[in-house]
Design a protein around this motif. Sequence first.
Motif, PDB file in Angstrom:
ATOM      1  N   ARG A  36      -0.461 -10.009 -23.122  1.00  0.00           N
ATOM      2  CA  ARG A  36      -1.885 -10.288 -22.938  1.00  0.00           C
ATOM      3  C   ARG A  36      -2.131 -11.050 -21.632  1.00  0.00           C
ATOM      4  NH1 ARG A  36      -2.514 -12.116 -27.591  1.00  0.00           N
ATOM      5  NH2 ARG A  36      -2.231 -14.343 -27.157  1.00  0.00           N
ATOM      6  N   ASP A  37      -1.258 -12.018 -21.339  1.00  0.00           N
ATOM      7  CA  ASP A  37      -1.408 -12.791 -20.107  1.00  0.00           C
ATOM      8  C   ASP A  37      -1.231 -11.903 -18.873  1.00  0.00           C
ATOM      9  OD1 ASP A  37      -1.857 -15.179 -21.475  1.00  0.00           O
ATOM     10  OD2 ASP A  37       0.281 -15.655 -21.578  1.00  0.00           O
ATOM     11  N   LEU A  38      -0.242 -10.992 -18.920  1.00  0.00           N
ATOM     12  CA  LEU A  38      -0.022 -10.097 -17.780  1.00  0.00           C
ATOM     13  C   LEU A  38      -1.217  -9.166 -17.591  1.00  0.00           C
ATOM     14  CD1 LEU A  38       1.708  -8.936 -15.514  1.00  0.00           C
ATOM     15  CD2 LEU A  38       2.843  -7.472 -17.218  1.00  0.00           C
ATOM     16  N   ARG A  39      -1.763  -8.644 -18.682  1.00  0.00           N
ATOM     17  CA  ARG A  39      -2.942  -7.772 -18.573  1.00  0.00           C
ATOM     18  C   ARG A  39      -4.103  -8.516 -17.909  1.00  0.00           C
ATOM     19  NH1 ARG A  39      -1.371  -6.353 -23.902  1.00  0.00           N
ATOM     20  NH2 ARG A  39      -0.684  -4.176 -24.073  1.00  0.00           N
ATOM     21  N   GLN A  40      -4.307  -9.771 -18.334  1.00  0.00           N
ATOM     22  CA  GLN A  40      -5.408 -10.547 -17.760  1.00  0.00           C
ATOM     23  C   GLN A  40      -5.202 -10.760 -16.264  1.00  0.00           C
ATOM     24  OE1 GLN A  40      -5.078 -13.891 -20.387  1.00  0.00           O
ATOM     25  NE2 GLN A  40      -6.563 -13.080 -21.857  1.00  0.00           N
ATOM     26  N   PHE A  41      -3.953 -11.003 -15.867  1.00  0.00           N
ATOM     27  CA  PHE A  41      -3.672 -11.204 -14.450  1.00  0.00           C
ATOM     28  C   PHE A  41      -3.905  -9.911 -13.672  1.00  0.00           C
ATOM     29  CE2 PHE A  41      -0.468 -11.321 -10.927  1.00  0.00           C
ATOM     30  CZ  PHE A  41      -1.149 -12.240 -10.137  1.00  0.00           C
ATOM     31  N   LEU A  42      -3.437  -8.792 -14.210  1.00  0.00           N
ATOM     32  CA  LEU A  42      -3.623  -7.517 -13.533  1.00  0.00           C
ATOM     33  C   LEU A  42      -5.104  -7.140 -13.442  1.00  0.00           C
ATOM     34  CD1 LEU A  42      -0.644  -5.489 -15.061  1.00  0.00           C
ATOM     35  CD2 LEU A  42      -0.780  -6.515 -12.776  1.00  0.00           C
ATOM     36  N   HIS A  43      -5.863  -7.435 -14.492  1.00  0.00           N
ATOM     37  CA  HIS A  43      -7.313  -7.195 -14.441  1.00  0.00           C
ATOM     38  C   HIS A  43      -7.958  -8.064 -13.366  1.00  0.00           C
ATOM     39  CE1 HIS A  43      -8.478  -4.333 -17.525  1.00  0.00           C
ATOM     40  NE2 HIS A  43      -7.604  -4.869 -18.357  1.00  0.00           N
ATOM     41  N   HIS A  44      -7.480  -9.302 -13.261  1.00  0.00           N
ATOM     42  CA  HIS A  44      -8.005 -10.215 -12.233  1.00  0.00           C
ATOM     43  C   HIS A  44      -7.757  -9.628 -10.842  1.00  0.00           C
ATOM     44  CE1 HIS A  44      -8.736 -14.003 -10.080  1.00  0.00           C
ATOM     45  NE2 HIS A  44      -7.595 -13.775  -9.436  1.00  0.00           N
ATOM     46  N   LEU A  45      -6.534  -9.157 -10.589  1.00  0.00           N
ATOM     47  CA  LEU A  45      -6.215  -8.559  -9.292  1.00  0.00           C
ATOM     48  C   LEU A  45      -7.024  -7.288  -9.056  1.00  0.00           C
ATOM     49  CD1 LEU A  45      -2.309  -8.891  -9.073  1.00  0.00           C
ATOM     50  CD2 LEU A  45      -4.042 -10.312  -7.947  1.00  0.00           C
ATOM     51  N   GLN A  46      -7.174  -6.476 -10.092  1.00  0.00           N
ATOM     52  CA  GLN A  46      -7.892  -5.211  -9.965  1.00  0.00           C
ATOM     53  C   GLN A  46      -9.347  -5.452  -9.596  1.00  0.00           C
ATOM     54  OE1 GLN A  46      -6.724  -1.781 -12.432  1.00  0.00           O
ATOM     55  NE2 GLN A  46      -8.769  -1.932 -13.335  1.00  0.00           N
ATOM     56  N   GLY A  47      -9.925  -6.521 -10.156  1.00  0.00           N
ATOM     57  CA  GLY A  47     -11.313  -6.845  -9.833  1.00  0.00           C
ATOM     58  C   GLY A  47     -11.495  -7.294  -8.402  1.00  0.00           C
ATOM     59  N   ARG A  48     -10.421  -7.761  -7.780  1.00  0.00           N
ATOM     60  CA  ARG A  48     -10.518  -8.275  -6.402  1.00  0.00           C
ATOM     61  C   ARG A  48     -10.109  -7.244  -5.360  1.00  0.00           C
ATOM     62  NH1 ARG A  48      -7.777 -14.117  -6.048  1.00  0.00           N
ATOM     63  NH2 ARG A  48      -8.539 -13.799  -3.925  1.00  0.00           N
ATOM     64  N   GLN A  49      -9.158  -6.360  -5.691  1.00  0.00           N
ATOM     65  CA  GLN A  49      -8.615  -5.482  -4.663  1.00  0.00           C
ATOM     66  C   GLN A  49      -8.374  -4.054  -5.125  1.00  0.00           C
ATOM     67  OE1 GLN A  49      -5.034  -7.876  -4.101  1.00  0.00           O
ATOM     68  NE2 GLN A  49      -3.812  -6.305  -5.128  1.00  0.00           N
ATOM     69  N   GLY A  50      -8.786  -3.723  -6.339  1.00  0.00           N
ATOM     70  CA  GLY A  50      -8.510  -2.390  -6.862  1.00  0.00           C
ATOM     71  C   GLY A  50      -7.206  -2.381  -7.637  1.00  0.00           C
ATOM     72  N   PRO A  51      -6.856  -1.263  -8.281  1.00  0.00           N
ATOM     73  CA  PRO A  51      -5.647  -1.201  -9.120  1.00  0.00           C
ATOM     74  C   PRO A  51      -4.400  -1.620  -8.345  1.00  0.00           C
ATOM     75  CG  PRO A  51      -6.990   0.757  -9.418  1.00  0.00           C
ATOM     76  CD  PRO A  51      -7.584   0.021  -8.259  1.00  0.00           C
ATOM     77  N   PRO A  52      -3.724  -2.682  -8.756  1.00  0.00           N
ATOM     78  CA  PRO A  52      -2.540  -3.140  -8.021  1.00  0.00           C
ATOM     79  C   PRO A  52      -1.329  -2.259  -8.297  1.00  0.00           C
ATOM     80  CG  PRO A  52      -2.885  -4.510  -9.945  1.00  0.00           C
ATOM     81  CD  PRO A  52      -4.043  -3.554  -9.890  1.00  0.00           C
ATOM     82  N   GLY A  53      -0.486  -2.100  -7.281  1.00  0.00           N
ATOM     83  CA  GLY A  53       0.791  -1.422  -7.425  1.00  0.00           C
ATOM     84  C   GLY A  53       1.916  -2.430  -7.380  1.00  0.00           C
ATOM     85  N   ILE A  54       3.133  -1.974  -7.590  1.00  0.00           N
ATOM     86  CA  ILE A  54       4.277  -2.895  -7.582  1.00  0.00           C
ATOM     87  C   ILE A  54       4.425  -3.551  -6.216  1.00  0.00           C
ATOM     88  CG2 ILE A  54       6.801  -2.996  -7.708  1.00  0.00           C
ATOM     89  CD1 ILE A  54       6.668  -0.997  -9.996  1.00  0.00           C
ATOM     90  N   ALA A  55       4.189  -2.807  -5.139  1.00  0.00           N
ATOM     91  CA  ALA A  55       4.274  -3.393  -3.800  1.00  0.00           C
ATOM     92  C   ALA A  55       3.264  -4.523  -3.630  1.00  0.00           C
ATOM     93  CB  ALA A  55       4.048  -2.318  -2.737  1.00  0.00           C
ATOM     94  N   ASP A  56       2.080  -4.384  -4.242  1.00  0.00           N
ATOM     95  CA  ASP A  56       1.065  -5.443  -4.168  1.00  0.00           C
ATOM     96  C   ASP A  56       1.543  -6.699  -4.900  1.00  0.00           C
ATOM     97  OD1 ASP A  56      -0.875  -3.818  -2.808  1.00  0.00           O
ATOM     98  OD2 ASP A  56      -1.244  -2.807  -4.722  1.00  0.00           O
TER      99      ASP A  56
END
Length: 328
Positions: A36-56
């Motif tokens: 759940r914590d990882l999902r929230q972090f990824l959603h946070h990044l996605q809201g700022r820069q679009g869907p994050p990839g592993i390189a991001d």
Amino acid sequence: MGWPGDAGVRTAARAWQECLERERRMAGNTVEAYGRDLRQFLHHLQGRQGPPGIADLVALKPRDLRAFMAARRAEGVGGRSLMRALAGLRSFARHLERDGHGTVAALGAVRSPKVERRLPRPIPIAAARAMTGADVRAGETREPWILARDAAVLALLYGSGLRISEALGLARRDAPVPGIDAVTVTGKGDKQRMVPVLPVVAEAVAAYLAACPHPLPGEGPLFVGARGGPLSPRIIQYAVAAMRAGLGLPDSATPHALRHSFATHLLGRQGELRAIQELLGHASLSTTQLYTRVDAARLMEAFDAAHPRAGTAPIRPAPGSAERSRSR
């Protein structure tokens, strides 16, 4: 809530959770919380820069993580939850590194939030004893064997200092019955330890075995539910909640509080801290040392209640302390 990020991140996240469950053997609720914590972090990044990839993720900056932590703080999330979130993100980063994706260096540059460690709240000795017997629930419309079962589980928590998962993880063949003075349990991190079994605890287990109507194969669980399946920890939590009102106990009186009480009451009777650490299965002595603070707090309460001048006598500085403070 689905996994945010690109296909590579989603695949890595699912593989990471499977690794936590199968290889690390983490508790299901811990794996769920980390996910759940990882999902929230990824959603946070996605809201700022679009869907994050592993390189991001590998290229993250400390400011990215601090922005996430600040956003969670603004939502009212406490220090303990933030500390767990960082632990989960670091675990995922290690998974990425093991798979050859590179090091998420930013996580090493962000400090975990400071959290005041809560002191365990022990249950009074008389109440703890009452909770480990079936008589305190005699008025309930429950089958006698279920009352005997719950009493046996709670006796192991208070009499041997077991975690509830350790007690419910015992197999029938390892039942600590009269004549057996120790039992081996599997604790956190799949570590095993041997704990002593008091005669009164062994008698409680024997009383449950004699009353249980279900067949208990040697390889199967020692403690079973009403239909004969593995016993859920939630059932024991409900049982303790039902006892609290009758014993005048607060909501903090939980099954885990019996384990805390085991340690605190041993320490109060001059138990040796290192020995208590071994009995509890703590990896670090600093965890067990919390109980010294409990004992000290109880000592000060007794002092305040009993000393003739407590609460009225001024606290005088030690000789020379005023001079030392002026010279600083």
